[in-house]
Design a protein around this motif. Structure first.
Motif, PDB file in Angstrom:
ATOM      1  N   THR A   1       0.978  -0.990  -0.006  1.00  0.00           N
ATOM      2  CA  THR A   1      -0.047   0.048  -0.113  1.00  0.00           C
ATOM      3  C   THR A   1       0.820   1.478  -0.028  1.00  0.00           C
ATOM      4  O   THR A   1       0.413   2.102  -0.774  1.00  0.00           O
ATOM      5  CB  THR A   1      -0.990  -0.049   1.251  1.00  0.00           C
ATOM      6  OG1 THR A   1      -1.669  -1.165   1.154  1.00  0.00           O
ATOM      7  CG2 THR A   1      -1.752   1.169   1.356  1.00  0.00           C
ATOM      8  N   ALA A   2       2.112   1.228   0.890  1.00  0.00           N
ATOM      9  CA  ALA A   2       2.857   2.262   0.825  1.00  0.00           C
ATOM     10  C   ALA A   2       3.519   2.641  -0.526  1.00  0.00           C
ATOM     11  O   ALA A   2       4.069   3.666  -0.721  1.00  0.00           O
ATOM     12  CB  ALA A   2       4.099   2.228   1.977  1.00  0.00           C
ATOM     13  N   VAL A   3       3.747   1.612  -1.400  1.00  0.00           N
ATOM     14  CA  VAL A   3       4.532   2.079  -2.812  1.00  0.00           C
ATOM     15  C   VAL A   3       3.309   2.126  -3.825  1.00  0.00           C
ATOM     16  O   VAL A   3       3.752   2.578  -4.956  1.00  0.00           O
ATOM     17  CB  VAL A   3       5.198   0.719  -3.097  1.00  0.00           C
ATOM     18  CG1 VAL A   3       6.460   0.656  -1.925  1.00  0.00           C
ATOM     19  CG2 VAL A   3       4.606  -0.444  -3.274  1.00  0.00           C
ATOM     20  N   GLY A   4       2.042   2.328  -3.316  1.00  0.00           N
ATOM     21  CA  GLY A   4       1.277   2.823  -4.395  1.00  0.00           C
ATOM     22  C   GLY A   4       0.172   1.642  -4.727  1.00  0.00           C
ATOM     23  O   GLY A   4      -0.325   2.143  -6.122  1.00  0.00           O
ATOM     24  N   LEU A   5       0.596   0.501  -4.589  1.00  0.00           N
ATOM     25  CA  LEU A   5      -0.131  -0.550  -5.092  1.00  0.00           C
ATOM     26  C   LEU A   5      -1.578  -0.748  -4.694  1.00  0.00           C
ATOM     27  O   LEU A   5      -2.333  -1.567  -5.147  1.00  0.00           O
ATOM     28  CB  LEU A   5       0.732  -1.978  -5.123  1.00  0.00           C
ATOM     29  CG  LEU A   5       1.912  -2.007  -5.792  1.00  0.00           C
ATOM     30  CD1 LEU A   5       2.566  -3.450  -5.486  1.00  0.00           C
ATOM     31  CD2 LEU A   5       1.717  -1.685  -7.065  1.00  0.00           C
ATOM     32  N   GLY A   6      -2.023  -0.082  -3.739  1.00  0.00           N
ATOM     33  CA  GLY A   6      -3.105  -0.185  -3.171  1.00  0.00           C
ATOM     34  C   GLY A   6      -3.460  -1.320  -2.135  1.00  0.00           C
ATOM     35  O   GLY A   6      -2.503  -2.024  -1.923  1.00  0.00           O
TER      36      GLY A   6
END
Length: 292
Positions: free
Chosen positions: A146-151
């Motif tokens: 989630t932190a790297v933007g993958l949700g």
């Protein structure tokens, strides 16, 4: 005149006598292992395969029911597909790791081997519980994704989570055969290739890599066949909608007491494993013939 049956037979050669004695000694030493495998492995396998042809009626009805059921075929495809993906992932990570252990100094080599075999000292159940904590919603892995933007990524109850857990479990079973295969290769061959003008990348691809094919085949065969029979990891990290064939065998035999269809499922798994083993044996023979 001397009759033929009065003639003395020539004494056996000492070397032949020692060879026969060594052969009998080796045969006697293998008897306990053969008896153990026969009693606790081959007989149960034979018994359950026999039931697949005799219960509830004699014939191939259980196999036709299995192959004619779309749900069973889907579970078989899922089992084979996830096993193949895990085998590919394990080889992708295990090959460079084994090569790094080969080129490292003796101290680092020992450290790398201890690190890769360290999980084998821990119970498989404990390791799966650890993955359950890491992969669950709100766990370390899902928070990092989630932190790297993958949700939000659902890992527990999916094939992805099962594949991650199985890859970690199977990694030592790929690294050790690869390391053993690479250890027998003379690295001076790379120096010889370099002396003939080959770049390090070309020397590795055309000299070193082909020599490691037997180790790659052995490692991939071992990992894939073991993955076909995985039960604990899919049961803990997967879901009923992502069951493996081994889970269906357990369900049919232990809860539904349907030994016939359960034996047919086990027979299909044995057939798939036999085809894989036969194919890999053929590849190894071809590789050896090309070397000759």
């Amino acid at each position: 005149m001397t009759l033929g049956w009065n003639r003395k037979r020539p004494a056996p050669r000492p070397a032949q006598s020692r060879g026969r004695r060594a052969g009998w000694t080796g045969l006697l030493m293998t008897l306990p292992a053969v008896a153990f495998l026969g009693l606790f492995f081959f007989y149960p396998v034979f018994e359950i395969l026999l039931r697949s042809f005799t219960e509830p009626r004699v014939g191939f009805g259980n196999y036709s029911n299995f192959l004619g059921n779309e749900i069973y075929r889907t579970v078989l495809r899922r089992t084979v597909t996830v096993s193949a993906i895990v085998t590919l992932l394990v080889l992708t990570m295990g090959y460079p790791y084994a090569y790094l252990a080969i080129v490292a100094s003796p101290g680092w080599r020992l450290t790398l081997l201890i690190i890769v075999t360290l999980p084998l000292w821990i119970s498989l159940l404990v390791r799966n519980y650890a993955w359950l904590v890491l992969l669950q919603d709100g766990g370390v892995v899902t928070n990092a994704l989630t932190a790297v933007g993958l949700g939000h990524v659902q890992l527990i109850g999916s094939n992805v989570g099962v594949a991650i857990g199985m890859t970690q479990v199977m990694l030592p079973f790929a690294v050790l055969p690869l390391f053993s295969s690479m250890l027998r290769i003379d690295r001076k061959l790379l120096l010889a290739a370099a002396s003939l003008g080959a770049t390090p990348r070309v020397a590795f691809a055309r000299v070193y890599l082909p020599l490691t094919i037997p180790g790659v085949v052995a490692a991939s065969t071992l990992v894939f066949v073991l993955c076909l029979g995985f039960y604990i990891t899919p049961a803990m990290l997967g879901s009923p909608q992502n069951s493996f064939l081994s889970q269906l065998v357990f369900l049919q035999v232990s809860q539904l007491l349907n030994w016939g269809i359960g034996g047919a499922m086990a027979g299909v798994l044995v057939c798939v494993a036999a085809v894989i083993l036969g194919s890999c044996t053929w590849v190894l023979k071809r590789s050896r013939m090309e070397k000759v």
